[in-house]
Design a protein around this motif. Structure first.
Motif, short mmCIF file in Angstrom:
data_model
loop_
_atom_site.label_atom_id
_atom_site.label_comp_id
_atom_site.label_asym_id
_atom_site.label_seq_id
_atom_site.Cartn_x
_atom_site.Cartn_y
_atom_site.Cartn_z
N PRO A 83 -4.03 10.39 6.29
CA PRO A 83 -3.31 11.45 7.02
C PRO A 83 -3.87 12.85 6.78
N HIS A 84 -4.66 13.03 5.75
CA HIS A 84 -5.15 14.37 5.39
C HIS A 84 -6.54 14.67 5.93
N VAL A 85 -7.15 13.72 6.65
CA VAL A 85 -8.53 13.89 7.11
C VAL A 85 -8.62 14.94 8.22
N ASN A 86 -9.56 15.86 8.07
CA ASN A 86 -9.90 16.82 9.12
C ASN A 86 -11.41 16.77 9.34
N ARG A 131 -11.34 10.84 -8.56
CA ARG A 131 -11.51 11.60 -9.79
C ARG A 131 -10.71 12.90 -9.76
N VAL A 132 -10.30 13.37 -8.60
CA VAL A 132 -9.74 14.72 -8.47
C VAL A 132 -8.23 14.77 -8.67
N ILE A 133 -7.47 14.07 -7.83
CA ILE A 133 -6.01 14.14 -7.91
C ILE A 133 -5.54 13.12 -8.95
N ARG A 134 -5.17 13.60 -10.14
CA ARG A 134 -4.90 12.70 -11.25
C ARG A 134 -3.42 12.64 -11.66
N HIS A 135 -2.59 13.56 -11.19
CA HIS A 135 -1.15 13.50 -11.50
C HIS A 135 -0.38 14.26 -10.43
N ARG A 136 0.91 14.21 -10.46
CA ARG A 136 1.71 14.69 -9.33
C ARG A 136 1.72 16.20 -9.17
N HIS A 137 1.26 16.95 -10.16
CA HIS A 137 1.18 18.40 -10.03
C HIS A 137 -0.26 18.88 -9.86
N GLU A 162 0.86 -1.16 0.00
CA GLU A 162 0.00 0.00 0.00
C GLU A 162 0.91 1.22 0.00
N ASN A 163 0.95 1.92 -1.11
CA ASN A 163 1.87 3.03 -1.26
C ASN A 163 1.22 4.37 -0.95
N PRO A 164 2.03 5.35 -0.55
CA PRO A 164 1.52 6.72 -0.44
C PRO A 164 1.32 7.31 -1.82
N HIS A 165 0.66 8.46 -1.88
CA HIS A 165 0.45 9.12 -3.16
C HIS A 165 1.74 9.84 -3.58
N VAL A 166 1.81 10.21 -4.86
CA VAL A 166 2.99 10.90 -5.38
C VAL A 166 2.92 12.40 -5.13
N ILE A 167 1.80 12.89 -4.59
CA ILE A 167 1.64 14.33 -4.40
C ILE A 167 2.17 14.77 -3.05
N ASP A 168 2.36 16.09 -2.91
CA ASP A 168 2.75 16.70 -1.65
C ASP A 168 1.48 16.93 -0.80
N PRO A 169 1.57 16.85 0.53
CA PRO A 169 0.38 17.05 1.37
C PRO A 169 -0.33 18.37 1.13
N SER A 170 0.41 19.38 0.68
CA SER A 170 -0.21 20.70 0.47
C SER A 170 -1.12 20.72 -0.75
N GLN A 171 -1.13 19.65 -1.54
CA GLN A 171 -1.92 19.62 -2.77
C GLN A 171 -3.32 19.04 -2.58
N VAL A 172 -3.62 18.59 -1.38
CA VAL A 172 -4.94 18.00 -1.15
C VAL A 172 -5.53 18.52 0.15
N TRP A 173 -6.82 18.75 0.12
CA TRP A 173 -7.58 19.15 1.31
C TRP A 173 -8.72 18.16 1.46
N TYR A 178 -3.99 19.39 -7.93
CA TYR A 178 -4.42 19.67 -6.56
C TYR A 178 -5.94 19.72 -6.54
N GLY A 179 -6.51 19.51 -5.36
CA GLY A 179 -7.96 19.52 -5.27
C GLY A 179 -8.44 19.30 -3.85
N ALA A 180 -9.73 19.58 -3.65
CA ALA A 180 -10.37 19.44 -2.34
C ALA A 180 -11.35 18.28 -2.35
N ILE A 181 -11.40 17.57 -1.24
CA ILE A 181 -12.32 16.44 -1.08
C ILE A 181 -13.20 16.74 0.12
N ILE A 182 -14.52 16.77 -0.10
CA ILE A 182 -15.46 17.16 0.95
C ILE A 182 -16.45 16.02 1.16
N LEU A 183 -16.47 15.49 2.36
CA LEU A 183 -17.37 14.38 2.70
C LEU A 183 -18.51 14.94 3.56
N CYS A 184 -19.69 15.06 2.95
CA CYS A 184 -20.82 15.71 3.61
C CYS A 184 -21.78 14.69 4.21
#
Length: 526
Positions: free
Chosen positions: A470-473, A437-443, A222-233, A445-451
């Motif tokens: 790790p990004h869940v708030n 559907r949102v984060i599709r390549h290493r550059h 189970e690998n981490p994503h290729v993006i930086d943490p600042s690229q996803v909310w 960025y996008g927001a994920i909202i669970l309502c």
């Protein structure tokens, strides 16, 4: 079969003596086959379905008992298959002679395939295993109560009369379903395949997935994503702007206050998130109910729909797959309209948009999941699948105690999956697919909202893809979540503008996007 008999009789009138005798023998075999199939229909229809209309479910070996009632035992399967294939050939020959481009073989090829499956399920995967039909179930659905001729569209039709204009009689549906995917995987392994590699972004939890396939994987990653943490909310919003609990379960999804606050929440997100925004519902029914409520004018004359679409032009996913491409093109066109702040796509989990499209870069700067898409428990396949998995759990546990059954599987390290666990995981995998559907390549960025407040539960959190956890708030108020989201969108937009050509130069963007998508498909996700 009757059509083949009639065609054969026409041919006998012009055939020579030797051919005439062979053809007469074949026609007689077809008449016997027709009688067998009619008797099988009667045997199926003779079941007492009661008043519930739920249908009847039997163990896998019942299919052989049913066929034995019409004197088709396993030793006669090859003969029946041969006669059915001859019928198909005769009908194809007739159509060719008539100059018809459409082959009128009806459902005979499907029946041939079904009998072959039955035949194969009599075997075992190894000396230690029971026959494969133990992983199958027989389900007989009663006649639907509405639709053409007094029946629904879900039933099976068969010709009920002769001539060009045939009447049709609605019959119960006989199904023979396999509920253990491990049967097919182990058949593949038994062919001597050296390596089996399974890769996806939505396989977690891996232990139970391995059990479903009945293959102990020696290596799992189970690998981490290729993006930086600042690229996803990623935020969980348990309440809306008016502090109404957001919960799309059956008991609350039709409440007016729930639909209103969910709509107002989406209107706020539509204003804050730039470019493309995706909104996924648990089902078409829930989506259509919410949109209809939002489009209804309120006391002041305005509607929630007007607030949602003030900043983004809407596109709604159609049920009909043949017109989905039009909706996709419409979304792309509206996304480029400079008079709006992008476009908003309303779709459903497990739909084409949530599992098949690439919303990279500005096409998907945010995704909203409005609920957990649990399957309907009353669906026969869902009920039977859960029952089969619970039976497997009991078998594995018996093996662990060293008594009987699947002792080999129990000692192989496979973790049994219960029906309830499978039910929950199927919904979670659909959520992970939609989020992806949102984060599709290493550059990107996008927001994920669970309502939905249920996403706060430990089980739901653990079922999210590993790279997301790790990004869940979890925000206890809507205002705090909206402020955090606004800051993310502002900061991410500024970072993009500071780069030449956007996030990166156009050529570099193309190259990185291609590499990023490959990596995401291979390692991004649980």
């Amino acid at each position: 079969v009757q059509s083949a008999v009639e065609y054969g009789l026409q041919k006998t009138a012009t055939s020579v003596e030797g051919v005439h005798e062979d053809l007469a023998t074949t026609i007689e075999s077809w008449r016997v086959l027709k009688t067998v199939l009619l008797n099988l229909e009667k045997a199926i229809a003779s079941h007492d379905f009661g008043s519930s209309g739920d249908g009847l479910t039997f163990d896998g070996d019942y299919i052989f008992k049913l066929f034995a009632k019409v004197e088709v035992t396993s030793d006669k399967f090859d003969m029946v298959i041969e006669q059915l294939q001859l019928v198909v050939e005769a009908l194809a020959e007739r159509d060719e002679e008539n100059g018809s481009s459409r082959r009128s073989t009806y459902n005979i090829p499907a029946l041939v395939d079904a009998i072959k499956i039955m035949q194969r399920s009599l075997g075992s995967l190894s000396d230690r295993d029971p026959p494969m039909f133990t992983g199958y179930r027989v389900h007989i659905s009663p006649k639907p109560k509405d639709g053409p001729g007094g029946g629904g569209a879900g039933g099976k039709f068969r010709p009920g009369g002769g001539g060009e204009k045939q009447s049709f009689k609605l019959m119960p549906t006989l199904s023979y379903w396999c509920f253990l995917p491990g049967i097919a995987m182990r058949e593949l392994a038994n062919l001597g395949v050296e390596s089996i590699i399974v890769t996806s972004g939505t396989l977690s939890p891996l232990d139970s997935f391995s059990h479903e396939l009945q293959l102990p994987f020696q290596v799992s990653i189970e690998n981490p994503h290729v993006i930086d943490p600042s690229q996803v909310w990623l935020g969980i919003l348990p309440v809306g702007p008016s502090n109404v609990k957001l919960n799309s379960s059956y008991r609350t999804r039709n409440l007016t206050e729930y639909k209103n606050d969910l709509g107002n929440a989406i209107a706020n997100f539509s204003r804050v998130i730039p470019d493309g925004l995706l909104v996924f519902f648990p089902s078409f029914v829930v989506m259509n109910t919410c949109i209809q409520a939002w489009q209804t004018p309120r006391a002041n004359g305005s509607s929630i729909w007007e607030h949602i679409t003030k900043h983004k032009q809407p596109v709604i996913e159609p049920r009909e797959s043949k017109i989905f491409a039009n909706a996709s093109e419409d979304f792309k066109a509206k996304l480029e309209d400079p008079s709006f702040n992008g476009a908003i796509f309303f779709g459903v989990c497990r739909g084409k948009a949530s599992e098949g499209l690439d919303f990279s870069d500005k096409a998907g700067r945010g995704v909203i999941v409005t609920g957990i898409p649990y399957a309907m428990r009353v669906d026969p396949k869902v009920k039977i699948k859960m029952s089969v998995l619970d039976d497997e759990c009991r078998r594995v546990e018996t093996g662990r105690r060293g008594k009987q059954g699947s002792a080999a599987k129990a000692s192989s390290g496979l973790v049994a999956l219960s029906g309830d666990q499978w039910y929950r995981q199927q919904a979670s995998r659909a959520v992970n697919q939609a989020i992806g559907r949102v984060i599709r390549h290493r550059h990107d960025y996008g927001a994920i909202i669970l309502c939905d407040e249920r996403f706060q539960d430990r089980g739901a959190l653990n079922d999210l893809s590993k790279w997301l956890r790790p990004h869940v708030n979890c925000f206890q108020t809507f205002g705090s979540g909206l402020r955090s989201l606004t800051a993310f969108c502002r900061d991410s937009g500024m970072k993009q503008k500071q780069q030449p050509g956007g996030m990166q130069g156009k050529q570099e963007q193309k190259e990185n996007q291609e590499v990023g998508v490959q990596l995401q498909d291979r390692v991004g996700g649980g």
